[in-house]
Design a protein around this motif. Structure first.
Motif, PDB file in Angstrom:
ATOM      1  N   SER A 116      45.659   8.214 -17.538  1.00  0.00           N
ATOM      2  CA  SER A 116      44.777   8.599 -18.667  1.00  0.00           C
ATOM      3  C   SER A 116      45.634   8.942 -19.848  1.00  0.00           C
ATOM      4  CB  SER A 116      44.122  10.077 -18.211  1.00  0.00           C
ATOM      5  OG  SER A 116      42.976  10.283 -19.387  1.00  0.00           O
ATOM      6  N   ASP A 123      38.706   6.475 -15.728  1.00  0.00           N
ATOM      7  CA  ASP A 123      39.396   7.349 -15.178  1.00  0.00           C
ATOM      8  C   ASP A 123      38.906   7.456 -13.587  1.00  0.00           C
ATOM      9  OD1 ASP A 123      40.821   8.055 -17.240  1.00  0.00           O
ATOM     10  OD2 ASP A 123      39.430   9.674 -17.906  1.00  0.00           O
ATOM     11  N   VAL A 160      46.240   9.625 -11.791  1.00  0.00           N
ATOM     12  CA  VAL A 160      44.955   9.779 -12.690  1.00  0.00           C
ATOM     13  C   VAL A 160      45.535  10.246 -14.267  1.00  0.00           C
ATOM     14  CG1 VAL A 160      42.734  10.411 -13.145  1.00  0.00           C
ATOM     15  CG2 VAL A 160      43.316   9.535 -11.059  1.00  0.00           C
TER      16      VAL A 160
END
Length: 161
Positions: free
Chosen positions: A105, A54, A101
């Protein structure tokens, strides 16, 4: 004859949006290569496990985004800049950073473990962020120049009529 100038203005505006979209696409392609290359390099250096993956996505996004701002400001939207535009850009990209992000993820946690999982997650997260960015850059962050251009066209036409 009244429909002639209106058609020309509308046509010019759509060509302007199309030209901006083409330039945005070219800048975006360059920045995507930069972003993806950074991401893959960081993964190759051991950031391919959670939570480092991440962080790798975040770092690559920031590098691609910073480059995109500079190039889009100058070449796509021909903006002069200023604190207002820079602030709007930072707010927009802060939001799309979270989207990129977050989507990356979420996909990494839901896609099956294969050799293409990271690549697909990056592509989907980048496409989502890019779509949001163009719309918001065009209509919010760099709108001032577009409004000025629209006013000058309308004021010239009102002098004729």
């Amino acid at each position: 004859m009244a429909s002639g100038p209106r058609f020309s203005r509308r046509d010019a505006r759509s060509r302007s949006v199309f030209a901006q979209l083409v330039r945005f696409g070219a800048v975006g392609a360059f920045c995507a290569v930069l972003d993806f290359g950074t991401y893959k390099t960081l993964l190759a250096f051991g950031m391919d496990v959670s939570p480092l993956i991440d962080i790798a996505r975040g770092v690559s996004f920031i590098i691609g985004t910073t480059t995109a701002y500079v190039l889009n400001k100058r070449f796509t939207f021909d903006a002069t800049g200023g604190i207002r535009q820079a602030s709007g850009f930072m707010m927009l990209y802060g939001s799309t950073f979270a989207v990129a992000v977050g989507v990356n993820s979420a996909l990494l946690h839901t896609l099956p473990t294969t050799g293409w999982r990271e690549d697909l997650a990056w592509v989907v997260s980048q496409a989502t962020a890019t779509t949001i960015n163009f719309v918001m850059l065009r209509f919010v962050v760099f709108r001032e120049r577009a409004r000025q251009t629209g006013r000058s066209v309308e004021s010239k036409d009102s002098l004729r009529g």
